[in-house]
Design an enzyme around this catalytic site. Structure first.
Site, PDB file in Angstrom:
ATOM      1  N   CYS A  57      13.038  31.637  24.265  1.00  0.00           N
ATOM      2  CA  CYS A  57      11.609  31.913  24.469  1.00  0.00           C
ATOM      3  C   CYS A  57      10.851  32.034  23.152  1.00  0.00           C
ATOM      4  O   CYS A  57      11.235  32.820  22.286  1.00  0.00           O
ATOM      5  CB  CYS A  57      11.483  33.212  25.257  1.00  0.00           C
ATOM      6  SG  CYS A  57       9.835  33.906  25.305  1.00  0.00           S
ATOM      7  N   TRP A  90      15.410  37.287  34.262  1.00  0.00           N
ATOM      8  CA  TRP A  90      16.377  36.988  33.209  1.00  0.00           C
ATOM      9  C   TRP A  90      17.642  37.791  33.471  1.00  0.00           C
ATOM     10  O   TRP A  90      17.588  38.923  33.949  1.00  0.00           O
ATOM     11  CB  TRP A  90      15.821  37.374  31.839  1.00  0.00           C
ATOM     12  CG  TRP A  90      14.619  36.603  31.415  1.00  0.00           C
ATOM     13  CD1 TRP A  90      13.315  36.953  31.613  1.00  0.00           C
ATOM     14  CD2 TRP A  90      14.600  35.360  30.695  1.00  0.00           C
ATOM     15  NE1 TRP A  90      12.488  36.002  31.062  1.00  0.00           N
ATOM     16  CE2 TRP A  90      13.245  35.014  30.500  1.00  0.00           C
ATOM     17  CE3 TRP A  90      15.601  34.524  30.205  1.00  0.00           C
ATOM     18  CZ2 TRP A  90      12.863  33.852  29.833  1.00  0.00           C
ATOM     19  CZ3 TRP A  90      15.224  33.364  29.537  1.00  0.00           C
ATOM     20  CH2 TRP A  90      13.871  33.045  29.354  1.00  0.00           C
ATOM     21  N   THR A 124       9.166  39.511  32.095  1.00  0.00           N
ATOM     22  CA  THR A 124       9.043  38.683  30.895  1.00  0.00           C
ATOM     23  C   THR A 124       9.771  39.276  29.693  1.00  0.00           C
ATOM     24  O   THR A 124       9.991  40.489  29.593  1.00  0.00           O
ATOM     25  CB  THR A 124       7.562  38.481  30.525  1.00  0.00           C
ATOM     26  OG1 THR A 124       6.985  39.750  30.155  1.00  0.00           O
ATOM     27  CG2 THR A 124       6.776  37.900  31.687  1.00  0.00           C
ATOM     28  N   VAL A 125      10.138  38.392  28.786  1.00  0.00           N
ATOM     29  CA  VAL A 125      10.651  38.777  27.475  1.00  0.00           C
ATOM     30  C   VAL A 125       9.661  38.290  26.416  1.00  0.00           C
ATOM     31  O   VAL A 125       8.963  37.303  26.649  1.00  0.00           O
ATOM     32  CB  VAL A 125      12.051  38.172  27.210  1.00  0.00           C
ATOM     33  CG1 VAL A 125      13.074  38.801  28.102  1.00  0.00           C
ATOM     34  CG2 VAL A 125      12.063  36.652  27.357  1.00  0.00           C
ATOM     35  N   TYR A 188       1.646  24.797  26.904  1.00  0.00           N
ATOM     36  CA  TYR A 188       1.844  25.141  28.318  1.00  0.00           C
ATOM     37  C   TYR A 188       0.701  24.620  29.175  1.00  0.00           C
ATOM     38  O   TYR A 188       0.912  24.178  30.312  1.00  0.00           O
ATOM     39  CB  TYR A 188       1.980  26.653  28.476  1.00  0.00           C
ATOM     40  CG  TYR A 188       3.285  27.183  27.956  1.00  0.00           C
ATOM     41  CD1 TYR A 188       4.398  27.277  28.781  1.00  0.00           C
ATOM     42  CD2 TYR A 188       3.419  27.566  26.626  1.00  0.00           C
ATOM     43  CE1 TYR A 188       5.599  27.742  28.302  1.00  0.00           C
ATOM     44  CE2 TYR A 188       4.613  28.031  26.133  1.00  0.00           C
ATOM     45  CZ  TYR A 188       5.708  28.126  26.977  1.00  0.00           C
ATOM     46  OH  TYR A 188       6.903  28.576  26.483  1.00  0.00           O
TER      47      TYR A 188
END
Length: 348
Positions: A57, A90, A124-125, A188
């Site tokens: 990421c 994740w 999210t990370v 994105y």
């Protein structure tokens, strides 16, 4: 990075396409901050928190780089999720037994649910978890790195660089704003667009900004000032993924990074700087995008290329002056290593 439009869980916030086909990132994060004075109930304390990342990421990669440059490894531990995930979260499939050895959980989702049961936004990370309670404190990726620079200062290593110098913050913030809108998030917006018009708008915004950045960097080594700052970290994590992923997978194909001489040399300069290239795992990067984004790549086939050897070629950027770490020093050789088969090895 992997967004809810694609997978149901991700690294940079969820997002939904509008009726125009334009991709809009959901930027509603858990904004609690870990500060020196503990104003939000979470004071900076060595050993209390765990930074959860994925090397795949770009948003998490920022935190990995900043943590290493500042020498925070001994005070802020790091858990590494695998490169792929499902609709839920994740996972810690890289660890023995599939559990994070410090948090004892199989999925990052568990830390979000511990903080907010039924949490409905993107898992999210990067995320920072309070180890004693097992609750996520924040996943506000942009603020996390700024706070590592400013709020954790008492725990920086001797010789740590100032990545967010007070005198340059206004300029850094402005360049960051442009880089985020048109480049970091711009790839994105192109890749997840669902109409030709929305895609082309994002495509042109991206390459117009890359041209602007190229002009800016033609005569100076770094984006703001004569040392590495937060904005260089933020741009690097997109550039390093450009040819491997964004050029083909997200249709950002006017040129490859290797065909943009100034930006390619700038990216190689940073890649060879301790704390940057030694955090990159091209295997994880490619596996994540090509295996997870099945709406874009239905077969899940991961490309064999590109050739990565060029990342170690001379860049000649030092002739522009500048000092990577200012009056500080490079970080020591890392204990947390990327498998040598996954990335070329910059000298340390």
């Amino acid at each position: 990075m992997a967004d809810r439009t694609a997978t149901g869980s991700g690294s940079g916030g969820s997002g939904e396409p509008e009726s125009t086909g334009e991709y809009n990132r959901d930027q509603r994060y858990i904004g609690t901050r870990i500060t020196a004075d503990g104003r939000d109930g979470y004071p900076v304390e060595p050993g209390r928190y765990r930074l959860v990342v994925s090397r795949a990421c770009p948003w998490a990669n920022r935190a990995i780089i900043v943590r290493r440059l500042l020498g925070l490894e001994d005070v802020l531990s790091m858990g590494i999720a695998g490169p792929t995930h499902d609709e839920r979260s994740w996972t810690f499939d890289l660890d023995p037994g599939g559990r994070d050895p410090v948090l004892g959980i199989e999925r990052l989702q568990e830390a979000f649910f511990a903080r907010q049961p039924g949490y409905e936004r993107g898992i999210t990370v990067p995320a920072i978890v309070d180890v004693p309670t097992g609750q996520v404190v924040t996943n506000d990726y942009a603020q996390i790195t700024l706070d590592l620079s400013t709020q954790w200062r008492d725990h920086h290593r001797p010789g740590a660089p100032d990545l967010y110098p007070q005198a340059l913050r206004t300029e850094i913030d402005e360049v960051n704003r442009l880089v985020f809108a048109d480049v970091n998030n711009g790839v994105y917006r192109a890749g997840f667009a669902t109409s030709q018009e929305a895609y082309e708008q994002a495509y042109h915004r991206l390459f117009d900004r890359l041209d602007w950045l190229s002009d800016r960097l033609e005569g100076q080594r770094y984006l703001v000032g004569d040392t590495i700052t937060e904005v260089d970290v933020r741009l690097f994590t997109t550039l390093v993924r450009f040819d491997a992923v964004y050029h083909g997978h997200f249709k950002c194909n006017r040129q490859k990074l290797t065909e943009m001489p100034v930006l390619w040399a700038y990216a190689r300069d940073l890649f060879g700087t301790p704390g940057f290239g030694d955090t990159i795992d091209f295997d994880h990067i490619k596996r994540h995008y090509y295996e997870v984004h099945r709406n874009i790549n239905p077969t899940g086939i991961v490309p064999a290329g590109p050739d990565l050897s060029g990342w170690l070629e001379p860049h000649d950027r030092a002739t522009l002056g500048g000092r990577p770490f200012g009056d500080g020093t490079p970080p020591p050789r890392p204990d947390e290593t990327v498998p040598s088969a996954h990335t070329p090895r910059p000298p340390l």
